[in-house]
Scaffold this active site. Structure first.
Site, short mmCIF file in Angstrom:
data_model
loop_
_atom_site.label_atom_id
_atom_site.label_comp_id
_atom_site.label_asym_id
_atom_site.label_seq_id
_atom_site.Cartn_x
_atom_site.Cartn_y
_atom_site.Cartn_z
N VAL A 41 -8.13 139.18 -20.21
CA VAL A 41 -8.33 140.15 -19.12
C VAL A 41 -7.54 141.42 -19.43
O VAL A 41 -6.31 141.45 -19.36
CB VAL A 41 -7.89 139.58 -17.75
CG1 VAL A 41 -8.11 140.62 -16.64
CG2 VAL A 41 -8.65 138.30 -17.44
N LYS A 79 -12.13 146.25 -12.54
CA LYS A 79 -13.34 145.71 -11.90
C LYS A 79 -12.98 144.64 -10.86
O LYS A 79 -13.60 144.56 -9.80
CB LYS A 79 -14.30 145.15 -12.95
CG LYS A 79 -15.01 146.23 -13.77
CD LYS A 79 -15.90 145.62 -14.82
CE LYS A 79 -16.73 146.69 -15.54
NZ LYS A 79 -15.91 147.68 -16.25
N ILE A 96 -36.90 133.26 -26.73
CA ILE A 96 -37.00 134.72 -26.57
C ILE A 96 -35.60 135.31 -26.59
O ILE A 96 -34.80 135.09 -25.69
CB ILE A 96 -37.72 135.10 -25.25
CG1 ILE A 96 -39.16 134.58 -25.26
CG2 ILE A 96 -37.70 136.62 -25.05
CD1 ILE A 96 -39.97 134.94 -24.03
N SER A 140 -20.38 120.92 -24.33
CA SER A 140 -19.58 120.84 -23.11
C SER A 140 -19.46 119.41 -22.58
O SER A 140 -18.48 119.06 -21.93
CB SER A 140 -20.17 121.76 -22.03
OG SER A 140 -21.52 121.42 -21.80
N ASP A 160 -31.27 119.29 -29.23
CA ASP A 160 -31.15 119.59 -30.66
C ASP A 160 -30.46 118.40 -31.32
O ASP A 160 -29.45 117.90 -30.81
CB ASP A 160 -30.30 120.84 -30.91
CG ASP A 160 -31.07 122.12 -30.65
OD1 ASP A 160 -32.23 122.06 -30.22
OD2 ASP A 160 -30.48 123.20 -30.85
#
Length: 332
Positions: A67, A74, A108, A182, A253
């Site tokens: 950070v 922000k 895509i 994960s 995968d």
């Protein structure tokens, strides 16, 4: 490895900060093609997601890894107004929104999305009317778009893991199988299923053994677990699977690695990306190069030597004198 929905655990007291940072990250990657800013926002979001208490100011946030001043500003703006001016402007821009939406479809990428938008394709319905513009992978991504957008709960991942191992063992009982990503790091949700496989008979000194992966996929297709094939090579399969009719379709995968490279691969594909970066940097400091295939000592002239033998992840940590971290401790 695969999905457009990689899991980021943004639950907790700072989840609203994480959400806007991840939205900004997607914008930078997909619209501006700025990977540096994309990584910066993702790193900050990751730090905030793991912070156990509510951040009350940008100054306080700056104490966290990743950070900096601009992100802290922000956070201050969001705290004071409940919104972010930059994000409001992005959301009003139809082109940006269309590009971001199209990149959520498997197959895509940002360049393809920008090309489609220039051709007047602004949403999923437009895309369904122009499928002739899509390749095989993209057509499958569009077909299962709604399901691929759903994250996979840990309970379902556990059932998937059992099913995948069972089918691999049916093909050959000696296969070693690890579900990475994960899920292996213990998170509650996953974006897709990343599977690594090896066999004792397969060494990096051998020629490639395409039949090993093909026999696994054939077994999975026969069991009606694998529903679609995106690609199938000697060492990697990309496709779609489903547990049974009342479950969503999921991206899967499967990679097969030689036995002597397997534990470098499980370390790499378990992640997180930041943890891998730290490991590689530390390895270099200690005189080694480390990647998903091997660990090698760096010689006096700066050239990597022969690959070192590795029979467990712990050995890799020991080579570079790095405290061992269990998979669930690698979420940074």
């Amino acid at each position: 490895m695969t999905s457009k929905r990689k899991a980021t655990d943004s639950q907790g007291p700072n989840s609203d900060f994480c959400d806007f940072l991840l939205e900004l990250a997607d914008y930078e990657r997909n619209v501006n093609r700025n990977i540096h800013k994309y990584n910066a926002y993702r790193t900050a979001a990751s730090s905030l997601s793991k912070h156990p208490v509510r951040i009350k100011s940008g100054k306080e946030a700056r104490e966290l890894k990743g950070v900096g001043e601009k992100i802290a500003d922000k956070i201050d703006e969001f705290i004071s107004s409940g919104k972010l001016r930059k994000l409001e402007e992005i959301r009003k821009d139809d082109t940006s929104q269309a590009i971001t939406l199209l990149t959520k479809i498997s197959g895509i990428g940002p360049a393809a999305a920008q090309k489609l938008v220039k051709e007047g394709i602004m949403n999923i319905e437009d895309l369904k009317k122009n499928t002739e513009k899509l390749n095989h992978h993209q057509k499958i991504g569009l077909k299962y778009f709604e399901d691929f957008e759903k994250k996979i709960p840990r309970e379902e991942m556990e059932v998937l893991e059992k099913k995948i191992i069972e089918l691999c063992k049916q093909a050959d009982k000696d296969y070693l199988v690890t579900i990475c990503g994960s899920y292996r790091r213990g998170l509650k949700e996953s974006g897709d299923i990343d599977v690594l496989v090896t066999h004792p008979s397969y060494s990096s000194t051998d020629p490639k053994k395409p039949k090993l992966l093909k026999e696994i996929i054939e077994k999975m297709e026969k069991a009606q677990f694998v529903k679609e094939t995106l690609s199938l090579g000697d060492a990697k399969f990309m496709g779609v699977c489903c547990l049974q009719d009342d479950y969503p379709f999921r991206r899967i995968d499967i990679r097969i690695f030689p036995n002597d490279q397997y534990f470098c691969a499980t370390l790499y594909f378990t992640g997180s990306n930041l943890f891998n970066q730290q490991m590689r940097s530390h390895a270099i400091e200690k005189g080694f190069t480390l990647n998903e295939y091997c660990i090698r000592p760096i010689g006096s002239r700066g050239n990597p030597g022969e690959s070192l033998p590795v029979s467990s992840e712990k050995e890799i940590f020991e080579y570079i004198d790095y405290p061992y971290k269990e998979p669930h401790e690698r979420n940074i």
